[in-house]
Structure formats: structure tokens, C-alpha cells
Scaffold this motif. Structure first.
Motif, PDB file in Angstrom:
ATOM      1  N   ALA A  55      43.437  55.613   8.612  1.00 18.72           N
ATOM      2  CA  ALA A  55      42.626  54.581   9.659  1.00 18.72           C
ATOM      3  C   ALA A  55      40.876  53.648   9.306  1.00 18.72           C
ATOM      4  O   ALA A  55      40.782  54.360   7.701  1.00 18.72           O
ATOM      5  CB  ALA A  55      41.965  56.058  10.529  1.00 18.72           C
ATOM      6  N   ASP A  56      40.806  53.043   9.459  1.00 16.81           N
ATOM      7  CA  ASP A  56      39.597  52.433   8.512  1.00 16.81           C
ATOM      8  C   ASP A  56      38.667  52.795   9.776  1.00 16.81           C
ATOM      9  O   ASP A  56      39.208  52.269  11.042  1.00 16.81           O
ATOM     10  CB  ASP A  56      39.659  50.587   8.764  1.00 16.81           C
ATOM     11  N   LEU A  57      37.735  53.129   9.270  1.00 13.75           N
ATOM     12  CA  LEU A  57      36.833  53.818  10.194  1.00 13.75           C
ATOM     13  C   LEU A  57      35.533  52.871  10.713  1.00 13.75           C
ATOM     14  O   LEU A  57      34.916  52.966  11.776  1.00 13.75           O
ATOM     15  CB  LEU A  57      35.677  55.256   9.616  1.00 13.75           C
ATOM     16  N   ARG A  58      35.870  51.457   9.905  1.00 12.00           N
ATOM     17  CA  ARG A  58      34.861  51.023  10.072  1.00 12.00           C
ATOM     18  C   ARG A  58      35.125  49.678  11.683  1.00 12.00           C
ATOM     19  O   ARG A  58      34.703  49.547  12.621  1.00 12.00           O
ATOM     20  CB  ARG A  58      34.607  49.216   9.909  1.00 12.00           C
ATOM     21  N   ASP A  59      36.905  50.522  12.239  1.00  8.87           N
ATOM     22  CA  ASP A  59      36.902  49.735  13.621  1.00  8.87           C
ATOM     23  C   ASP A  59      36.734  50.704  14.195  1.00  8.87           C
ATOM     24  O   ASP A  59      38.478  52.043  14.425  1.00  8.87           O
ATOM     25  CB  ASP A  59      38.367  49.681  13.184  1.00  8.87           C
ATOM     26  N   ALA A  60      36.520  50.493  16.120  1.00  5.57           N
ATOM     27  CA  ALA A  60      35.975  51.460  16.330  1.00  5.57           C
ATOM     28  C   ALA A  60      37.751  51.801  17.245  1.00  5.57           C
ATOM     29  O   ALA A  60      37.810  52.412  18.027  1.00  5.57           O
ATOM     30  CB  ALA A  60      35.715  51.375  18.080  1.00  5.57           C
ATOM     31  N   ALA A  61      38.464  50.929  17.773  1.00  2.35           N
ATOM     32  CA  ALA A  61      39.505  51.129  18.079  1.00  2.35           C
ATOM     33  C   ALA A  61      41.006  52.379  17.357  1.00  2.35           C
ATOM     34  O   ALA A  61      41.428  52.725  17.772  1.00  2.35           O
ATOM     35  CB  ALA A  61      40.531  49.773  18.552  1.00  2.35           C
ATOM     36  N   ALA A  62      40.347  51.666  16.160  1.00  2.00           N
ATOM     37  CA  ALA A  62      41.528  52.560  14.926  1.00  2.00           C
ATOM     38  C   ALA A  62      40.751  54.347  15.271  1.00  2.00           C
ATOM     39  O   ALA A  62      41.472  55.385  15.424  1.00  2.00           O
ATOM     40  CB  ALA A  62      41.384  52.158  13.507  1.00  2.00           C
ATOM     41  N   ILE A  63      39.509  54.631  15.485  1.00  2.00           N
ATOM     42  CA  ILE A  63      39.115  55.811  16.135  1.00  2.00           C
ATOM     43  C   ILE A  63      39.766  56.683  16.881  1.00  2.00           C
ATOM     44  O   ILE A  63      39.893  57.948  17.381  1.00  2.00           O
ATOM     45  CB  ILE A  63      37.235  56.210  16.282  1.00  2.00           C
ATOM     46  N   GLU A  64      39.825  55.720  18.601  1.00  2.00           N
ATOM     47  CA  GLU A  64      39.931  56.669  19.401  1.00  2.00           C
ATOM     48  C   GLU A  64      41.757  56.513  19.141  1.00  2.00           C
ATOM     49  O   GLU A  64      42.223  57.741  19.520  1.00  2.00           O
ATOM     50  CB  GLU A  64      40.545  55.111  20.183  1.00  2.00           C
ATOM     51  N   ARG A  65      42.089  55.658  18.195  1.00  2.00           N
ATOM     52  CA  ARG A  65      43.660  56.348  17.928  1.00  2.00           C
ATOM     53  C   ARG A  65      44.040  57.426  17.480  1.00  2.00           C
ATOM     54  O   ARG A  65      44.971  58.315  17.274  1.00  2.00           O
ATOM     55  CB  ARG A  65      44.818  54.951  17.390  1.00  2.00           C
ATOM     56  N   LEU A  66      42.754  57.364  16.427  1.00  2.00           N
ATOM     57  CA  LEU A  66      42.661  58.629  15.514  1.00  2.00           C
ATOM     58  C   LEU A  66      42.898  59.971  16.402  1.00  2.00           C
ATOM     59  O   LEU A  66      43.493  60.986  16.208  1.00  2.00           O
ATOM     60  CB  LEU A  66      41.499  58.678  14.794  1.00  2.00           C
ATOM     61  N   ALA A  67      41.548  59.688  17.242  1.00  2.00           N
ATOM     62  CA  ALA A  67      41.549  61.233  18.326  1.00  2.00           C
ATOM     63  C   ALA A  67      42.699  61.649  19.098  1.00  2.00           C
ATOM     64  O   ALA A  67      43.137  62.646  18.924  1.00  2.00           O
ATOM     65  CB  ALA A  67      40.216  60.735  18.982  1.00  2.00           C
ATOM     66  N   ALA A  68      43.338  60.509  20.228  1.00  2.00           N
ATOM     67  CA  ALA A  68      44.472  60.686  20.806  1.00  2.00           C
ATOM     68  C   ALA A  68      46.113  61.173  19.165  1.00  2.00           C
ATOM     69  O   ALA A  68      46.418  62.497  19.996  1.00  2.00           O
ATOM     70  CB  ALA A  68      44.862  59.464  21.133  1.00  2.00           C
ATOM     71  N   ALA A  69      46.013  60.612  18.095  1.00  2.00           N
ATOM     72  CA  ALA A  69      46.882  61.651  17.246  1.00  2.00           C
ATOM     73  C   ALA A  69      46.961  62.617  17.642  1.00  2.00           C
ATOM     74  O   ALA A  69      47.179  63.868  16.907  1.00  2.00           O
ATOM     75  CB  ALA A  69      47.277  60.503  15.569  1.00  2.00           C
ATOM     76  N   VAL A  70      45.302  63.108  17.029  1.00  2.00           N
ATOM     77  CA  VAL A  70      45.141  64.112  16.200  1.00  2.00           C
ATOM     78  C   VAL A  70      45.354  65.251  17.532  1.00  2.00           C
ATOM     79  O   VAL A  70      45.781  66.042  17.523  1.00  2.00           O
ATOM     80  CB  VAL A  70      43.554  64.569  15.535  1.00  2.00           C
ATOM     81  N   ASP A  71      44.982  64.852  18.652  1.00  2.00           N
ATOM     82  CA  ASP A  71      44.420  65.703  19.793  1.00  2.00           C
ATOM     83  C   ASP A  71      46.534  65.722  20.271  1.00  2.00           C
ATOM     84  O   ASP A  71      47.312  66.977  20.576  1.00  2.00           O
ATOM     85  CB  ASP A  71      44.161  64.675  21.570  1.00  2.00           C
ATOM     86  N   ALA A  72      47.510  65.088  20.050  1.00  2.00           N
ATOM     87  CA  ALA A  72      49.054  65.330  20.536  1.00  2.00           C
ATOM     88  C   ALA A  72      49.398  66.115  19.349  1.00  2.00           C
ATOM     89  O   ALA A  72      50.583  66.612  19.389  1.00  2.00           O
ATOM     90  CB  ALA A  72      49.820  63.719  20.279  1.00  2.00           C
ATOM     91  N   ARG A  73      49.184  65.576  17.810  1.00  2.00           N
ATOM     92  CA  ARG A  73      50.096  66.536  16.868  1.00  2.00           C
ATOM     93  C   ARG A  73      48.669  67.781  16.976  1.00  2.00           C
ATOM     94  O   ARG A  73      50.147  68.767  16.675  1.00  2.00           O
ATOM     95  CB  ARG A  73      49.016  65.933  15.742  1.00  2.00           C
TER      96      ARG A  73
END
Ligand SMILES: NC(=O)c1ccc[n+]([C@@H]2O[C@H](COP(=O)([O-])OP(=O)(O)OC[C@H]3O[C@@H](n4cnc5c(N)ncnc54)[C@H](OP(=O)(O)O)[C@@H]3O)[C@@H](O)[C@H]2O)c1
Length: 232
Positions: A55-73
């Protein structure tokens, strides 16, 4: 279960390794897929659970996707380590708007977005822990580091406020303010310094392990680390 940002090298890598040695399952993130995959393989070969998330953490949408992916995993998060950061060091007149914007986007805005995106998972963990990697530059001013210093002061301010705000929700927030630490960033900022004389990444990792594993009533909210030998 812990998420470490900026785990592809430097301080973040050392923190991920140290937390895995303590038995934590690890989510590791950065932009460099190869370095993350290599670290995940290394951690798994020692028996740890480790999942890379690019993830590129300068990207707000990428952070939302990261949170969802970590929660799912993993379905939970006990520890969030906001370590990813960038250093641009220049006198005021040579500090471009692009440098300022990138410093703010990664060093200040991303930790805000990550805390916000993960706070529900951390509340579920209760106690949850956030560790924010700021800097001595977030406490004092240094010449040639105005923009970097502003971004780290912003992070210290965010972190101090969240320490108070989340305390009642059993989420502890720690701010770590290191001085020069032997990584690529220090080599770029202070090519005059011998990395062998600097704080070593594993020393910060040891502090993170101490902070996230200790129990008791005392809250250690901010820790400053300096080189034992005086800087030239
Ligand atoms: N070294 C020091 O002297 C020192 C002192 C005080 C505080 N700090 C702070 O400690 C933290 C770690 O520093 P370090 O010295 O280990 O730095 P580093 O060696 O340069 O590593 C920086 C990490 O951040 C990641 N990163 C950079 N840009 C990113 C982006 N746009 N999105 C996601 N990840 C990104 C990098 O991975 P990718 O490039 O793969 O994305 C890398 O894993 C930083 O917040 C820094 O400000 C460092």
C-alpha cells in the motif's frame, strides 16, 4: 496481532521482526512488494504468521482498503505501529511545495487516517495499542528540517491528543521520538554521521516490544531516545 507500517526496511522491519519473536501475528505494509514478501517468508520460516499488504499510505483510499483487508484476514488488531515515514531535508528556500506535501501526506495525514481506520478493530481488542514513530524533530527545531519537523510536530500533536481521547476506550497510544537511527533515512539526512555511532533499529524495536507487552496502571505516553554519545 500487529500491523507495522513501513516494514520493508529500517526501523519498521526491525519492529516487525521483534514483535514476531514475541509470538505476534504480523500484518506488514509498505510499497515495496519484493521486500515485504521476503520479510514475510523470513518470519514464516521462524514459525510466525506474517501477511504482506502492499500500500502507498499517501493514498487515503489505499488505507481504507488496507483496513478492510487486515480485518478480513485477521478479524482483529491488537497493535498498530505507525512507522512509515519519509525524510526530505533542505533549507527553507530549497523546500518545494511537493516536498512539504509529501511529508505531510505520509508523516502526518497517514497516521491520522490509519488511527481512524483501525480504531474500531483496536477497541474490539481492548486493550489495543497504537505506537506512533515521531522524532526528536517533532519536539525541537533543527535547521534544514523545517518541513520534516512540521510533519513530525503534527504527528506528536495528533498522538498526544489521541492518548487522552482513547484512554477511556482501553486503547493506549504511545509516541516514540528517536534521534538519528542507523537507516537509509539517516544516511540521506546526515551523511557526515557514522551509522555505527547512531541508535540502532533493534533498540527502537526493543522499546516497542516493551511498550506493547507491559501491563499495569502506568501509561508511558511519550519516550525520547537520543544517541548516548554527544552529536558533533
Ligand atoms: N532514521 C532516523 O534517524 C529516524 C529518526 C527519528 C524518527 N524516524 C522515523 O522513523 C520512521 C522509520 O524511519 P526509517 O529510518 O526506518 O526510514 P526508512 O529506512 O527510509 O524506511 C521508511 C519506510 O517507510 C516506507 N514508506 C515510505 N514511503 C511510503 C509510502 N508512500 N507508503 C507506504 N510506505 C512508505 C518505506 O517502504 P517503501 O519504500 O517500500 O514504501 C520504508 O519501509 C519514520 O517515520 C521516520 O520519520 C527515523
Amino acid at each position: 496481532m500487529a500491523l507495522v507500517t513501513g516494514a520493508s526496511r529500517g526501523i519498521g522491519r526491525a519492529i516487525a521482526v521483534a514483535l514476531a519473536e514475541q509470538g505476534a501475528a504480523l500484518a506488514i505494509t509498505a510499497r515495496s512488494a519484493d521486500a515485504l514478501e521476503a520479510l514475510a517468508r523470513e518470519l514464516r520460516s521462524s514459525g510466525a504468521t506474517a501477511e504482506p499488504f502492499v500500500a502507498d499510505l499517501r493514498d487515503a483510499a489505499a488505507i481504507e482498503r488496507l483496513a478492510a483487508a487486515v480485518d478480513a484476514r485477521f478479524g482483529r488488531l491488537d497493535v498498530l505501529v505507525n512507522n512509515a515515514g519519509v525524510g526530505h531535508f533542505a533549507p527553507l528556500s530549497d523546500t518545494s511545495l511537493a516536498m512539504w506535501d509529501e511529508l505531510m501526506a505520509l508523516n502526518a495525514r497517514a497516521p491520522f487516517l490509519l488511527c481512524r481506520a483501525f480504531v474500531a478493530q483496536l477497541r474490539r481488542a481492548a486493550p489495543g495499542t497504537i505506537v506512533n514513530l515521531a522524532s526528536v524533530v517533532g519536539i525541537r527545531g533543527y535547521p534544514g528540517q523545517a518541513a520534516y519537523g512540521a510533519s513530525k510536530h503534527a504527528l506528536v500533536g495528533l498522538s498526544r491528543a489521541l492518548t487522552e481521547e482513547l484512554l477511556g476506550e482501553r486503547v493506549r497510544v504511545h509516541t516514540i521520538c528517536p534521534g538519528g537511527t542507523a537507516t537509509d533515512m539517516l544516511r540521506q539526512a546526515r551523511p557526515d554521521l557514522d551509522p555505527g555511532d547512531a541508535i540502532q533499529p533493534h533498540e527502537i524495536a526493543e522499546l516497542v516490544v516493551f511498550l506493547v507487552t507491559r501491563t499495569g496502571n502506568a501509561l508511558i505516553d511519550q519516550v525520547q531516545l537520543r544517541r548516548a554519545a554527544a552529536a558533533p
